[in-house]
Design an enzyme around this catalytic site. Structure first.
Site, short mmCIF file in Angstrom:
data_model
loop_
_atom_site.label_atom_id
_atom_site.label_comp_id
_atom_site.label_asym_id
_atom_site.label_seq_id
_atom_site.Cartn_x
_atom_site.Cartn_y
_atom_site.Cartn_z
N CYS A 166 -7.63 -31.68 -33.42
CA CYS A 166 -6.49 -32.15 -32.63
C CYS A 166 -6.85 -33.40 -31.84
O CYS A 166 -6.09 -34.37 -31.81
CB CYS A 166 -6.03 -31.03 -31.70
SG CYS A 166 -4.50 -31.40 -30.80
N CYS A 167 -8.03 -33.40 -31.20
CA CYS A 167 -8.48 -34.58 -30.47
C CYS A 167 -8.68 -35.77 -31.41
O CYS A 167 -8.36 -36.91 -31.06
CB CYS A 167 -9.79 -34.28 -29.75
SG CYS A 167 -9.63 -33.22 -28.30
N CYS A 205 -4.96 -33.17 -21.89
CA CYS A 205 -3.73 -32.63 -22.48
C CYS A 205 -3.49 -31.22 -21.95
O CYS A 205 -4.44 -30.47 -21.67
CB CYS A 205 -3.85 -32.61 -24.00
SG CYS A 205 -3.97 -34.24 -24.76
N CYS A 235 -5.27 -27.78 -23.35
CA CYS A 235 -6.72 -27.60 -23.20
C CYS A 235 -7.23 -27.92 -21.81
O CYS A 235 -8.41 -28.19 -21.61
CB CYS A 235 -7.45 -28.45 -24.25
SG CYS A 235 -7.04 -28.00 -25.96
N CYS A 244 -13.70 -35.06 -25.69
CA CYS A 244 -12.66 -35.17 -26.72
C CYS A 244 -13.15 -35.88 -27.97
O CYS A 244 -12.54 -35.76 -29.03
CB CYS A 244 -11.44 -35.89 -26.16
SG CYS A 244 -11.76 -37.60 -25.67
#
Length: 247
Positions: free
Chosen positions: A127-128, A208, A211, A234
Site C-alpha cells: 500500500c505504501c 495515513c 496505519c 513507509c
C-alpha cells in the site's frame, strides 16, 4: 559560504560532496542549511516533500522565510486524515506558500492493485509502495536533491541521521536532524504557528489514517505508526540500491 559553480559541483564525486557539506554544515542552523541548499548547491534543482503532519509547520515556516514560492510536494495518498487536508490548507495560507503540489498515486494502478482501498489490511508495504514510494519518483523528476523533515530523536534508523546523505540517485537534506521535541515546541510557540489538530488527541506522528494511532509510548513519537506491525517506515527513505552514503 564558499562559492562553487554548479558545473563543478556536478562533477564532484558524491562521497567528496557529502564530506564537504557535512563537514561544513553539520552544526549549522536549519536556515543556514536551507539557504546553502537553495542558493549555492541545488538552485532550482531541489524540492521539499512534506506530509503536513505533526511537525511539518516548522520546516514549512523556515522554507517560507527563505522562499515562499519554493516547490513543495505533498503525496496525496487518498488515505490522509481529513484533519491533515484541512491543516495543509490552513498552514499553506498562513505561511503564504504558493507552490504546493499534490501528487496522487496512479489511478490506473490503484484500480488494479487496490480497487476497494483495503490493501493496507493485507499488505501495508504494498500500500505504501502504491501510494507513496512509486508516485514520489516522477514527482522528483528534474530535481537533484530533496529536503526531508526527519529528526534523530524519532529513533530507530533515524538515530544516526546526517544532515546530508545520498540515496537512490539523489541528495537528501535533513536540516532538522539535530532538533529535539523541545526545539520544535519552542519554535511553534515563538512563531505562533497552529499545531496539527490531531496532536492534541495523542498523535505525535501522523501518516495515513488506517496505519496511524495515538502513540502507545509517549517517549517514542512514532510508536503509533504501523502499531503492532514489523514496520517502522513507509519506504520513502529506504535506498533501493545501496546503503545511503552519509560521510
Amino acid at each position: 559560504m564558499p562559492y562553487v559553480d554548479y558545473q563543478t559541483k556536478l562533477l564532484e564525486p558524491v562521497a567528496e560532496r557529502l564530506e564537504r557539506l557535512n563537514g561544513e554544515l553539520r552544526d549549522a542552523s536549519a536556515t543556514t542549511i536551507l539557504r546553502a541548499s537553495f542558493v549555492r548547491e541545488w538552485e532550482n534543482k531541489i524540492t521539499y516533500v512534506s506530509s503536513f503532519g505533526a511537525e511539518s509547520a516548522v520546516m514549512l515556516a523556515l522554507i517560507a522565510d527563505v522562499d515562499p514560492d519554493f516547490p513543495i510536494v505533498f503525496l496525496e495518498t487518498g488515505m490522509h486524515f481529513p484533519q491533515t487536508l484541512d491543516y495543509k490548507q490552513e498552514i499553506s495560507e498562513r505561511l503564504g506558500l504558493t507552490n504546493v503540489r499534490d501528487v496522487p498515486p496512479s489511478e490506473t494502478e490503484r484500480k488494479v492493485l487496490d480497487p476497494k482501498n483495503t490493501l493496507w489490511k493485507s499488505d501495508p508495504d504494498a500500500c505504501c509502495a502504491l501510494r507513496k514510494v512509486r508516485p514520489l519518483e516522477p514527482a522528483l523528476s528534474g530535481y537533484d536533491a530533496w529536503i526531508t523533515g526527519r529528526k534523530r530523536f524519532h529513533g530507530g534508523a533515524r538515530l544516526s541521521l546526517p544532515v546530508f546523505e545520498h540515496a537512490n540517485g539523489r541528495f537528501k537534506v535533513n536540516p532538522l536532524a539535530s532538533w529535539s521535541q523541545d526545539d520544535i515546541d519552542g519554535f511553534l510557540k515563538r512563531r505562533n504557528l497552529p499545531k496539527h489538530p490531531l496532536v492534541a488527541q495523542g498523535y505525535p506522528s501522523i501518516g495515513c489514517w488506517p496505519c496511524t494511532k495515538p502513540a502507545a509510548d509517549p517517549s517514542d513519537p512514532r510508536s503509533g505508526r504501523w502499531a503492532g506491525m514489523d514496520k517502522t517506515e513507509c519506504g520513502l527513505h529506504v535506498d533501493k540500491n545501496e546503503r545511503p552514503r552519509v560521510f
